[in-house]
Design a protein around this motif. Structure first.
Motif, PDB file in Angstrom:
ATOM      1  N   ASN A 102       4.734  -7.236   8.360  1.00  0.00           N
ATOM      2  CA  ASN A 102       5.282  -6.074   8.903  1.00  0.00           C
ATOM      3  C   ASN A 102       4.408  -5.533  10.019  1.00  0.00           C
TER       4      ASN A 102
ATOM      5  N   LYS B 101       5.605  -3.363  12.159  1.00  0.00           N
ATOM      6  CA  LYS B 101       5.872  -1.948  12.232  1.00  0.00           C
ATOM      7  C   LYS B 101       5.811  -1.647  13.992  1.00  0.00           C
TER       8      LYS B 101
ATOM      9  N   HIS C 227      11.718   1.147   3.716  1.00  0.00           N
ATOM     10  CA  HIS C 227       9.988   1.005   3.740  1.00  0.00           C
ATOM     11  C   HIS C 227       9.798   2.589   3.613  1.00  0.00           C
TER      12      HIS C 227
ATOM     13  N   GLU D  52       5.455  -1.002  -3.172  1.00  0.00           N
ATOM     14  CA  GLU D  52       4.344  -0.507  -2.297  1.00  0.00           C
ATOM     15  C   GLU D  52       3.891   0.937  -2.513  1.00  0.00           C
TER      16      GLU D  52
ATOM     17  N   ILE E  77      -0.623   2.230   1.574  1.00  0.00           N
ATOM     18  CA  ILE E  77      -0.318   1.729   2.866  1.00  0.00           C
ATOM     19  C   ILE E  77      -1.125   2.188   3.857  1.00  0.00           C
ATOM     20  N   GLY E  78      -1.907   1.501   4.498  1.00  0.00           N
ATOM     21  CA  GLY E  78      -2.712   1.347   5.701  1.00  0.00           C
ATOM     22  C   GLY E  78      -4.073   2.469   5.204  1.00  0.00           C
TER      23      GLY E  78
ATOM     24  N   GLY F 198       0.377  -3.017   0.545  1.00  0.00           N
ATOM     25  CA  GLY F 198      -0.481  -1.858   0.705  1.00  0.00           C
ATOM     26  C   GLY F 198      -1.818  -2.236   0.819  1.00  0.00           C
ATOM     27  N   SER F 199      -2.429  -2.432   1.876  1.00  0.00           N
ATOM     28  CA  SER F 199      -3.887  -2.724   2.043  1.00  0.00           C
ATOM     29  C   SER F 199      -4.086  -4.292   1.847  1.00  0.00           C
TER      30      SER F 199
ATOM     31  N   LEU G  22       3.702  -7.992   1.014  1.00  0.00           N
ATOM     32  CA  LEU G  22       4.395  -7.522   2.372  1.00  0.00           C
ATOM     33  C   LEU G  22       3.059  -6.586   3.179  1.00  0.00           C
TER      34      LEU G  22
ATOM     35  N   GLY H  45       0.872  -5.110   6.276  1.00  0.00           N
ATOM     36  CA  GLY H  45       0.903  -4.549   7.380  1.00  0.00           C
ATOM     37  C   GLY H  45      -0.026  -4.734   8.510  1.00  0.00           C
ATOM     38  N   GLY H  46      -1.071  -3.952   8.429  1.00  0.00           N
ATOM     39  CA  GLY H  46      -2.280  -4.156   9.383  1.00  0.00           C
ATOM     40  C   GLY H  46      -2.980  -5.528   9.539  1.00  0.00           C
TER      41      GLY H  46
HETATM   42  P1  PGA Z   1      -0.664  -2.067   5.272  1.00  0.00           P
HETATM   43  O1  PGA Z   1       0.854  -1.870   5.202  1.00  0.00           O
HETATM   44  O2  PGA Z   1      -0.852  -3.508   4.823  1.00  0.00           O
HETATM   45  O3  PGA Z   1      -1.226  -1.882   6.547  1.00  0.00           O
HETATM   46  O4  PGA Z   1      -1.273  -1.198   4.008  1.00  0.00           O
HETATM   47  C1  PGA Z   1       1.764  -2.473   4.427  1.00  0.00           C
HETATM   48  C2  PGA Z   1       3.328  -2.038   4.671  1.00  0.00           C
HETATM   49  O5  PGA Z   1       3.778  -0.872   5.155  1.00  0.00           O
HETATM   50  O6  PGA Z   1       4.103  -2.832   4.607  1.00  0.00           O
END
Ligand code: PGA
Length: 245
Positions: free
Chosen positions: A9, A11, A89, A159, A164-165, A202-203, A222, A224-225
């Motif tokens: 993702n 974002k 999300h 998540e 998350i993040g 989530g991370s 899933l 993100g970063g």
């Molecule tokens: P993250 O985000 O891997 O940066 O924690 C995950 C997400 O929001 O899908």
């Protein structure tokens, strides 16, 4: 059996110049043993058409077209080459006040456009600390997933909002508890509930992916970063492939 899915993702990140990261990823993972889904910003979707990955949007409007300035419909995403879309999300729920009923409506719009809905759920830190995580999950599952969901058109992403993040990850026991719970709820509600892919988000990073993918009822992630750079996402894909050998 649920499909194994490594989903990225992006974002609100990614310009044309960042497409090079997807080209690099394609060089290593053109025939991945798991599904690789990339959800770039909508502006990059059409440019992804030659990549050997599934491509997804990050949100869609519940209506197919109309006077909704700035929104994008599921059929527009499909038209641009997407085969999936994230719905619900936590950043959409927080930033745009989306409720479970909105998420269900968007997921139905996704189905109508032939897209798979990746429905996101998860508790806040306050809810976890209050001991209400599974109640929150139950409410979100009941309200966000349409009755017409099947393992073929829906993926569930768990998540925890606080993970998350943030670099904070639940314990493996906490992840397993929620994933086992989600599986049981899906199995009770849907004939093919055992076959829905359940992603943890989530991370997730290369350094924790192997242990997370070893948790029961975790069928992928899933991310993100760590999905923005090929060098960071590649080890996560390899880790998931390692679970399906
Ligand atoms: P993250 O985000 O891997 O940066 O924690 C995950 C997400 O929001 O899908």
């Amino acid at each position: 059996m649920p499909r194994k899915i490594a989903a990225g993702n992006w974002k609100m990140n990614g310009l044309q110049a960042d497409m090079v990261e997807l080209s690099k990823l394609a060089a290593d993972h053109a025939s991945a043993k798991v599904d690789v889904l990339i959800c770039p910003p909508a502006t990059l979707i059409a440019g992804c058409k030659d990549l050997p990955f599934q491509i997804g949007g990050q949100d869609c409007h519940p209506h197919e077209s109309g006077a909704h300035t700035g929104d994008i419909s599921a059929s527009m995403l499909a038209d641009a080459g997407a085969t999936a879309v994230l719905t619900g999300h936590s950043e959409r729920r927080t930033d745009h006040g989306e409720m479970d009923a909105d998420v269900a409506a968007k997921s139905k719009a996704a189905y109508a456009a032939g897209l798979k809905a990746v429905i996101c759920i998860g508790e806040t830190l306050t809810e976890r600390e209050a001991g209400t995580t599974l109640n929150v999950i139950d409410t979100q599952l009941a309200g966000s997933i349409p009755d017409t969901a099947t393992a073929a058109n829906t993926v569930i992403a768990y998540e925890p909002v606080w993970a998350i993040g943030t670099g904070k990850v639940p314990t493996l026991e906490q992840i397993g508890e929620v994933h086992d719970h989600i599986r049981a709820k899906l199995a009770a509600r849907f004939d093919d509930g055992a076959d829905f892919s359940l992603l943890y988000g989530g991370s997730v990073k290369g350094s924790n992916a192997v242990e997370i993918f070893g948790v029961s009822n975790v069928d992928g992630a899933l991310v993100g970063g760590a999905s923005l750079k090929a060098a960071d996402f590649s080890p996560i894909i390899h880790a998931l492939e390692g679970t399906s050998l």
